[in-house]
Design a protein around this motif. Sequence first.
Motif: not given
Length: 875
Positions: A410-428
């Motif tokens: 996945l490309s980190w130029t995509s905010s959707a990619v980055r936001d997904r990881i941030v949300s999952l880290v916050a959730e766990v």
Amino acid sequence: MRHRSSPGRPVSPCPHQPIAVPYLRTSAFLSRPIASSFNMDVGPRWFDVVAAAACCGDVHFLASSYDAPPPFTCNVDGTRVSCRTVSSLCKVPVVSAMVTAMRRSSMHTIIDTVFNRNHCKSARSLAAAQAVLQVVANWALVLTFWPLFRVAWACAGAARGCLLPGQFMMLWPQHAFVSVMVVVVVVVVVQSGSCAGGAPPARLRTIVEDPDPARAAMANVQLLYNNDGENLWAVTSPYHVGGAPINASVIRGSVRDVAGIADLNLICPFHNVPWWESKIEPPTVHRGWFDSTFNFTWGAGGSQLDYVLKGGDFIGDFASECAETQQKAFVTIRLNDGQMCSHPPAPDNSTSLVNNDHTFDRLSQFWWEHRADPSVILGLQNPTNPEGWKPCCWGWGGQSCSCSNTACELSWTSSAVRDRIVSLVAEVAAEYAPASHPQGLVGVALDYERGLDYFPASTPLATRKTIMTTFLKDIRTALDKVDPALVLGLRLTPKWATLRNQGIDDLAMLVAPLSDGGCGVTYLNWGIGFFSFMPFDPAKSDLPSLAAATPHGTPWFYEVSSWIGTGPPSKLCTNAAKVRITKEELWTTALLARSYGAQGISAFNFIYTRKYYDLPCEFKINQPYSEPLFAELGMTKNATFLMCCADQYYRLDGGWTVSVDPATVQVSMVRPDGGWKCSGRLRLLGSAALPTSVQVEVTLNGHVLEPTTNSTPFYDEGVQPSGGAFPADQWLAWVVPPAAVSAVNNTLTITLGQSGKGGAPVSRGPVNNTDLQPAATYLHTYKVYPNKQAGALACQAECDGDVRCAAWSYVIGHAGTAPRPGVERCCRHAVLGCPVSSAGVMSGAKTAGQCDNTSITFRQLQLAMPVGSATCAEA
């Protein structure tokens, strides 16, 4: 300025290294927290306390400063460190240079503690340290209106060469109208490993509690253990049969493997798919999508995610067992693992005995739904050769093709990619932090080595840094909302070029707190990818300069693996056997890492000396399997043992070609307590059988080494795979006397005793279906030419324009009728090798002539120097 050795040289101030000082903050006096420093806002100006307790008895305090010369100079002599006050401090009561420095900017002070090698046997160490702490405590709150600088006992102490524990120096500004409260904070960190001859001294507490709980949580950590999660299903162990369903006992058993050994245990519950009861990406939704998309029914095969679907708590069981065994529980998140490109989906009860068949746990709906989206898929953002996933990547439709990981990354130029990881880290974090889970997580680590690519080549470096900095700040902010005590760690590649490409090469910004505009990272873990290598290996590691650039006090670790490389090619399998790390290399790697300033080491893929499911053909060549070196891994925490008693073993992988010109190799070493007493052995592994007619001469630091016919391993290498040994005729060996070895940097020069031309003639070419060996290839260039003859001539022109180039080979991109995409390239060679038949290759010499048939290429160097052996064995 740094109180360190010059970059590129291991720091070896003592018989063993101090554990890194924690991140210091001084509570109400904190105005601008700086890594490894403490600053106090005392009114109209910034001032620092320059505190330096010097050496006496067995305790040594090293003080250093960034913006001004350190108040002490400390020199190493064997196992002792002597500290003297700077002479100018004794000549004048007011040190104008330091006043200027303090008025210009705050001075950063770090105090490390170093014990000599007998500290475990001596009660003086503890008593002296406690005496220092008592004195500091007495001075902790002093309300002053002092008009002058005071230097307490500094001159008298300097005259004797050693200050008493109570004779420490405090400087504060001349300002008769400013009321100044000075708080001195001294952190004494005592080596906690076990020692021969006595119990370790108790760890001393800081005088004031560190208000940064995340950094404080890492203060005692010396060994990280990375559990990739895959091994729980794939590996046969005392608590599990490989391929059988996993359960709570398997998860807990993996934690107990390193009970009493690891300080911090990381589990990976995210291989593109969360292995917890996620509300963002629920397991039941993933189950339904996977089966309906790929026409599978729930096989209940016992994988990690299957365990969660059956009501199990994958992370909770792990964290609970960590708490019961006194290990700090972490989760590690693989940020961009694209391995699903080469692993087609299969039911989760697959019986093919291949570990990666559990794609149910790894193939995410997010990736699948965006697999053709050029704004999301990294490979599709390549402007010249866009690459995305294709059905042939999985062999669908009866066709097979090679797909690189970037097609699925996945490309980190995509905010959707980055936001997904941030949300999952916050959730766990929210689900498993101690506030919501009594035996919960201590921290989260982000794995930048799975994978290495985050941006298309066209992305400016400044843009990459902005994106990654924002991403990491978002992660830190998310953790702080849950609990500021949660630790944030990074697993990084120890190469500046990789860090720049990933946008994370500003180490100071990474570890600075959010309040200073930093990313709030707590610790750094320098990873090795897959196979272990030495910290000084220049082809794979920039660790010396990375360590020098890391702010003082930042906890960092260096990684080891159960494997060091592969054996010779196998006729039984497409892959070669995996050669295992020995205890001597494990200990030496830890010693080297500490010499550069590491707080400890981390272990990755360490479990895989046990039988595990991979390609079925690998079973035979990797037998016999064995238990991991858990006890030996634990001994890396004992710095005294590493310096006094651990046999040393240095290894480098490379392609050193020796012909007319000699080859030079640099090896960094650490002098043990008392120096080296016994002769060791140097071994060189040739890329092929070595001709008996050619003599090889080796000098070490100018000493000519005596060859020996005994080219066997110097140490018992333990249990190794049957397919891992190279033939005896590929090894040469020399005796290494202790007098030839130097602490720190060592230069090996390899020369042929007789060399010259005399082989088959080689024309300028291009010669079809011919390669040149040995080649000493030092550079590849890649360009696709529709006309392959034109490509060969272009390669010839590259060689003609390069003074180093002696010959060239052009790989045309296909062999016969079988396509080989992605391999078309020009190879430049440092020597004129002899022609060998090779389909799909064109070659030639820069200058026509006879090939050099006396060139030798060595692929590995091993240098064993015994330290702890009771008697000196015959080298």
